[in-house]
Design an enzyme around this catalytic site. Sequence first.
Site, PDB file in Angstrom:
ATOM      1  N   GLY A 200       0.749  -1.169   0.005  1.00  0.00           N
ATOM      2  CA  GLY A 200       0.219   0.029   0.081  1.00  0.00           C
ATOM      3  C   GLY A 200       0.652   1.182  -0.014  1.00  0.00           C
ATOM      4  O   GLY A 200       0.288   2.321  -0.460  1.00  0.00           O
ATOM      5  N   VAL A 202       3.667   1.824  -1.693  1.00  0.00           N
ATOM      6  CA  VAL A 202       3.908   2.276  -2.965  1.00  0.00           C
ATOM      7  C   VAL A 202       2.700   2.770  -3.786  1.00  0.00           C
ATOM      8  O   VAL A 202       2.972   3.829  -4.609  1.00  0.00           O
ATOM      9  CB  VAL A 202       4.501   0.701  -3.720  1.00  0.00           C
ATOM     10  CG1 VAL A 202       4.457   1.100  -5.195  1.00  0.00           C
ATOM     11  CG2 VAL A 202       5.829   0.396  -2.910  1.00  0.00           C
ATOM     12  N   GLU A 241     -13.276   1.212 -10.726  1.00  0.00           N
ATOM     13  CA  GLU A 241     -14.350   0.139 -10.767  1.00  0.00           C
ATOM     14  C   GLU A 241     -14.251  -0.473  -9.490  1.00  0.00           C
ATOM     15  O   GLU A 241     -13.261  -1.209  -8.850  1.00  0.00           O
ATOM     16  CB  GLU A 241     -14.167  -0.723 -11.735  1.00  0.00           C
ATOM     17  CG  GLU A 241     -15.181  -1.770 -11.850  1.00  0.00           C
ATOM     18  CD  GLU A 241     -14.819  -3.295 -12.448  1.00  0.00           C
ATOM     19  OE1 GLU A 241     -15.270  -4.222 -12.012  1.00  0.00           O
ATOM     20  OE2 GLU A 241     -14.153  -3.263 -13.169  1.00  0.00           O
ATOM     21  N   CYS A 275     -16.389  -8.914  -8.858  1.00  0.00           N
ATOM     22  CA  CYS A 275     -17.042  -7.718  -8.277  1.00  0.00           C
ATOM     23  C   CYS A 275     -18.483  -7.646  -8.596  1.00  0.00           C
ATOM     24  O   CYS A 275     -19.166  -7.100  -7.680  1.00  0.00           O
ATOM     25  CB  CYS A 275     -16.296  -6.539  -8.865  1.00  0.00           C
ATOM     26  SG  CYS A 275     -16.199  -6.446 -10.710  1.00  0.00           S
TER      27      CYS A 275
END
Length: 473
Positions: A200, A202, A241, A275
């Site tokens: 995280g 980066v 998204e 998703c």
Amino acid sequence: VSKDRTSLLTMVQGVLIEDNCIANTNPATGEVISRVPCASVEELENQIKKSSDAYLEWSLRPSAERVQLLRGGLEALKEKHDDLVTMIVNEMGKPKAEAEEEMEGAVKKEEFMDILQKAQEPERHGQSLVVRQALGIVVIMSPWNFPVDEILLLALPALGAGNVVIVKPSEVTPECGAMTVEALASVLPAGVLQLAQGDGKVGAHLVSHPSVDMVAMTGSSATGRNILAAAAPSLKRVVLELGGKDPMVVFEDADLEKAAKDAVDFSLSNSGQVCCSIERIYVADSILPDFEKKVLDYAKTFHVGSGMDPDVKVGPLVSQVQLNHVEAQVKSAVEDGAELLYQSSVPEKKEGTSFYPVTVLSKVQPKMDILRTETFGPVVTLSKFDGTEATGIRLANDTEYGLAGSVYTKDLEKAQRVASHINCGQVGINCYAINEMDVACPWVGHKNSGVGYHSGIVGFHQFSIPKTIVFSE
């Protein structure tokens, strides 16, 4: 990386970082696949400098030339087909047949690329010419559940529009990300497409960097909010998204065989880690007993195990963190009154493995967490409703999310009425939308399921900005 930046994004799925390396593990065996170094701040700054240096020449190339080079990148990706299929299975656990499907969709993009070329063409309006102008440096943060194709769905339109791109793959699937980016970059000029591995910290450094012009990400709604907060000070453009809690509404006149099969298939696909998985199934009360039987009969044909086993339809969940989440949701639902109709067997538990049984629940109530937050697991969740259009619409919209949905009925006029009132980006009528929709259509999330959108001409236009050039008479 400064403390305030490290707080913007967290490690995905509790991935272990040891000595500044990602401990990349196989969720079916618990074995370490590789140790992948995280990019340092200095390396990230060098990448951003290389991107800046490459931008002007790349953006000035004719769009047809850019798109043609990208077609060559897809050809290079085809050469890694077998290795990538194996790595997809090993890194995130999906069955080999599903990994093959992902790779087939990833490289067969002829019409996609044709539309991408068309999206770059100028439009003439009288004395005015509207052209598309690239944005600059685009950072792409890709998910672990489709670790090859999701990179391409964002990187191809970004690059085709004339942007330069830095991809940070999910910590969960770093090798898939590396192989995909390296194949595509092999045919592009230096600095046009680069790879930044890491956790995280980066991602946070890239997202908040003043030289970055756009961030495109597929992932959780929570991470999307963090990205929006980080992008706000410099008003970066974003395409996000995000999560979903997709409804399926089954009316009493539906084809029950088709509806029950789709309910199971698209609740369990990729172990439910999609998703747009079907996560809320509302069935007219008059047909619920018959529907439950059909769902049970079909669900019992799904076996859980290693993705390398050809008889397996459901692989492990991606991590112990995800396993714990799904276990807790199902346990809570049953304690609160949901009926556990079925759970399959799973392989013997070993350290580092994360198998969860195929599960069918009924009598699931609206206030239960399993109907409120994403499950991302192999669970078929059944609820009854009174069979009216108004109730079906109300229940379908009873969520913070709005990614996709489906309506099953033989009355197509009723289906279209209901579909038009469901607040989401795409609705399938007697089908699973993403499997049947045309490649020219955008993929859109309403409400907490997205900001911006991708795919189709309107989606491709998100990666550039219009400029009007006006000529004197």
